[in-house]
Design an enzyme around this catalytic site. Structure first.
Site, PDB file in Angstrom:
ATOM      1  N   HIS A 100      -5.470 -14.754  -1.552  1.00  0.00           N
ATOM      2  CA  HIS A 100      -6.175 -13.745  -2.343  1.00  0.00           C
ATOM      3  C   HIS A 100      -6.713 -14.288  -3.665  1.00  0.00           C
ATOM      4  O   HIS A 100      -7.462 -13.592  -4.364  1.00  0.00           O
ATOM      5  CB  HIS A 100      -5.286 -12.528  -2.595  1.00  0.00           C
ATOM      6  CG  HIS A 100      -6.035 -11.239  -2.671  1.00  0.00           C
ATOM      7  ND1 HIS A 100      -5.433 -10.008  -2.547  1.00  0.00           N
ATOM      8  CD2 HIS A 100      -7.360 -10.973  -2.846  1.00  0.00           C
ATOM      9  CE1 HIS A 100      -6.350  -9.049  -2.652  1.00  0.00           C
ATOM     10  NE2 HIS A 100      -7.519  -9.610  -2.846  1.00  0.00           N
ATOM     11  N   ASP A 123      -3.949  -3.357  -1.051  1.00  0.00           N
ATOM     12  CA  ASP A 123      -2.985  -4.451  -1.150  1.00  0.00           C
ATOM     13  C   ASP A 123      -1.585  -3.903  -1.390  1.00  0.00           C
ATOM     14  O   ASP A 123      -1.421  -2.873  -2.054  1.00  0.00           O
ATOM     15  CB  ASP A 123      -3.393  -5.348  -2.325  1.00  0.00           C
ATOM     16  CG  ASP A 123      -2.821  -6.747  -2.284  1.00  0.00           C
ATOM     17  OD1 ASP A 123      -1.731  -6.934  -1.730  1.00  0.00           O
ATOM     18  OD2 ASP A 123      -3.466  -7.666  -2.837  1.00  0.00           O
ATOM     19  N   HIS A 125       0.365  -5.572  -3.229  1.00  0.00           N
ATOM     20  CA  HIS A 125       0.647  -6.102  -4.558  1.00  0.00           C
ATOM     21  C   HIS A 125      -0.468  -5.742  -5.535  1.00  0.00           C
ATOM     22  O   HIS A 125      -1.601  -5.469  -5.127  1.00  0.00           O
ATOM     23  CB  HIS A 125       0.793  -7.627  -4.494  1.00  0.00           C
ATOM     24  CG  HIS A 125       1.765  -8.093  -3.452  1.00  0.00           C
ATOM     25  ND1 HIS A 125       1.381  -8.369  -2.149  1.00  0.00           N
ATOM     26  CD2 HIS A 125       3.091  -8.318  -3.518  1.00  0.00           C
ATOM     27  CE1 HIS A 125       2.450  -8.745  -1.452  1.00  0.00           C
ATOM     28  NE2 HIS A 125       3.497  -8.724  -2.261  1.00  0.00           N
ATOM     29  N   ASP A 127      -1.461  -7.943  -7.957  1.00  0.00           N
ATOM     30  CA  ASP A 127      -2.165  -9.193  -8.285  1.00  0.00           C
ATOM     31  C   ASP A 127      -2.641  -9.189  -9.729  1.00  0.00           C
ATOM     32  O   ASP A 127      -3.741  -9.631 -10.055  1.00  0.00           O
ATOM     33  CB  ASP A 127      -3.332  -9.439  -7.324  1.00  0.00           C
ATOM     34  CG  ASP A 127      -2.843  -9.703  -5.899  1.00  0.00           C
ATOM     35  OD1 ASP A 127      -1.659 -10.036  -5.731  1.00  0.00           O
ATOM     36  OD2 ASP A 127      -3.645  -9.566  -4.964  1.00  0.00           O
ATOM     37  N   HIS A 140      -2.485 -16.679  -6.327  1.00  0.00           N
ATOM     38  CA  HIS A 140      -2.917 -15.550  -5.492  1.00  0.00           C
ATOM     39  C   HIS A 140      -2.314 -14.230  -5.962  1.00  0.00           C
ATOM     40  O   HIS A 140      -2.727 -13.165  -5.492  1.00  0.00           O
ATOM     41  CB  HIS A 140      -2.624 -15.808  -4.010  1.00  0.00           C
ATOM     42  CG  HIS A 140      -1.199 -15.608  -3.594  1.00  0.00           C
ATOM     43  ND1 HIS A 140      -0.837 -15.348  -2.277  1.00  0.00           N
ATOM     44  CD2 HIS A 140      -0.030 -15.655  -4.277  1.00  0.00           C
ATOM     45  CE1 HIS A 140       0.471 -15.232  -2.186  1.00  0.00           C
ATOM     46  NE2 HIS A 140       0.978 -15.413  -3.377  1.00  0.00           N
ATOM     47  N   ASP A 227      -6.425  -7.073   1.362  1.00  0.00           N
ATOM     48  CA  ASP A 227      -5.370  -8.023   1.700  1.00  0.00           C
ATOM     49  C   ASP A 227      -4.633  -7.468   2.915  1.00  0.00           C
ATOM     50  O   ASP A 227      -4.168  -6.320   2.885  1.00  0.00           O
ATOM     51  CB  ASP A 227      -4.420  -8.160   0.505  1.00  0.00           C
ATOM     52  CG  ASP A 227      -3.388  -9.265   0.669  1.00  0.00           C
ATOM     53  OD1 ASP A 227      -2.930  -9.492   1.813  1.00  0.00           O
ATOM     54  OD2 ASP A 227      -3.024  -9.887  -0.346  1.00  0.00           O
ATOM     55  N   ASP A 229      -1.790  -7.897   3.878  1.00  0.00           N
ATOM     56  CA  ASP A 229      -0.407  -7.485   3.646  1.00  0.00           C
ATOM     57  C   ASP A 229      -0.327  -6.065   3.095  1.00  0.00           C
ATOM     58  O   ASP A 229       0.765  -5.534   2.898  1.00  0.00           O
ATOM     59  CB  ASP A 229       0.350  -8.483   2.770  1.00  0.00           C
ATOM     60  CG  ASP A 229      -0.035  -8.474   1.294  1.00  0.00           C
ATOM     61  OD1 ASP A 229      -0.543  -7.469   0.791  1.00  0.00           O
ATOM     62  OD2 ASP A 229       0.193  -9.510   0.630  1.00  0.00           O
ATOM     63  N   GLU A 272      -5.799 -13.323   3.300  1.00  0.00           N
ATOM     64  CA  GLU A 272      -4.382 -13.570   3.591  1.00  0.00           C
ATOM     65  C   GLU A 272      -4.027 -13.524   5.079  1.00  0.00           C
ATOM     66  O   GLU A 272      -2.871 -13.296   5.440  1.00  0.00           O
ATOM     67  CB  GLU A 272      -3.474 -12.616   2.797  1.00  0.00           C
ATOM     68  CG  GLU A 272      -3.542 -12.799   1.287  1.00  0.00           C
ATOM     69  CD  GLU A 272      -2.814 -14.041   0.759  1.00  0.00           C
ATOM     70  OE1 GLU A 272      -2.177 -14.747   1.574  1.00  0.00           O
ATOM     71  OE2 GLU A 272      -2.899 -14.295  -0.460  1.00  0.00           O
TER      72      GLU A 272
END
Length: 300
Positions: A100, A123, A125, A127, A140, A227, A229, A272
């Site tokens: 990412h 996402d 996360h 980030d 990332h 992303d 994830d 990702e």
């Protein structure tokens, strides 16, 4: 949405420590992305992959708690230059990761063409780390902060301008793993975040309705940074930082369908995908399916 798509692969694995995510663009293409989008009557220019500089063998250097800083910065610059050219030609940039960290380059190339670029950060996360706040030093986990102008100047100043985006023009969807420094930054900047708690309590239709309405009047273009994830690991196992309790396959397709209906997305990246960690290219196939929905396909 623009009918002419330019695809750029970014085989970047230097923003984190798990090898294999550099093969993500190939895995996504192998899963039939080009054919799927051509069936939807899009004109596709596959521009191939950006050449990513490599650190010396057995060297994973940290500068200011930033792993592979120079190589990630250079790779991001090369991506930004290519994305800038795509937007200049009036085409839709569709970027394939790679980890990412590539979002720094993508946004640098796009945001210079907009006064108020909006971003949907799909996402697990935030980030939003920096070298000071990151537990790992993995870049990332920093691209959204960098794009807001927060972080090391080698990253924030890609293409010689900053910030790329404004915090009030960002919506994070699906967050469920936020570091303490990220929580503080979100609070300070007043950023709009739909965590999994909101998704569960409100439902994805309401989350996306509010996201679309929030960005509709304040932005002149919207970038989707997705992303894999963000989805639950049962749905997308081939990612480097899986977090249980994520978005479902169906919720994600609905989100993409609603974004297509809004006709507000002007650029996108899917990141990702790590085929080394995957099960029979399942995660790449999920990415391609989500692209289908984003570009107008309906699940039967």
């Amino acid at each position: 949405m623009n009918n002419h798509l330019s695809v750029i692969g970014v085989p970047m694995d230097l923003g984190q420590m798990r090898r294999g995510v550099d093969m993500g663009p190939s895995a996504i293409r192998y899963a039939g992305m080009i054919e799927r989008l051509e069936e939807l009557k899009y004109v596709i220019d596959d521009l191939g992959d950006i050449d990513i500089p490599r650190p010396e063998r057995n060297q994973s250097e940290k500068l200011d708690n930033l792993r592979n800083l120079n190589e990630v910065a250079e790779g991001s610059h090369r991506l930004a230059v290519e994305v800038d050219k795509v937007v200049e030609k009036g085409r839709f940039p569709l970027v394939l990761g790679g980890d990412h960290s590539i979002a720094m380059g993508t946004l640098a190339g796009i945001a210079k063409h907009y006064e108020n670029l909006g971003v949907i950060w799909y996402d697990a996360h935030g980030d939003l780390n920096t070298g000071d706040s990151s537990p790992s030093g993995n870049i990332h986990g920093m691209p959204l902060a960098v794009s807001l102008g927060i972080g090391h100047e080698k990253l924030t100043n890609i293409l010689d301008y900053q910030p790329k985006i404004k915090p009030e023009n960002v919506v994070i969807v699906g967050a469920r793993s936020l570091d303490e420094g990220e929580r503080v930054l979100i609070e300070e900047k007043g950023m709009k975040v739909f965590t999994m708690h909101e998704v569960d309590s409100m439902g994805m239709p309401k989350v996306m309705e509010e996201t679309i309405q929030y960005l509709k009047d304040r932005t002149d273009g919207v970038h989707l940074s997705l992303d894999l994830d963000g989805l639950d690991p049962n749905e997308a196992p081939g990612v480097g930082t899986p977090v249980m309790g994520g978005l479902s396959y169906r919720e994600s397709h609905l989100a993409m369908e609603m974004l297509y209906q809004s006709q507000m997305i002007t650029s996108a990246e899917f990141v990702e995908v790590n085929p080394i960690l995957d099960e029979k290219n399942k995660t790449a196939s999920v990415a391609v399916g989500l692209m289908g929905s984003l570009f107008g396909e309906k699940l039967k």
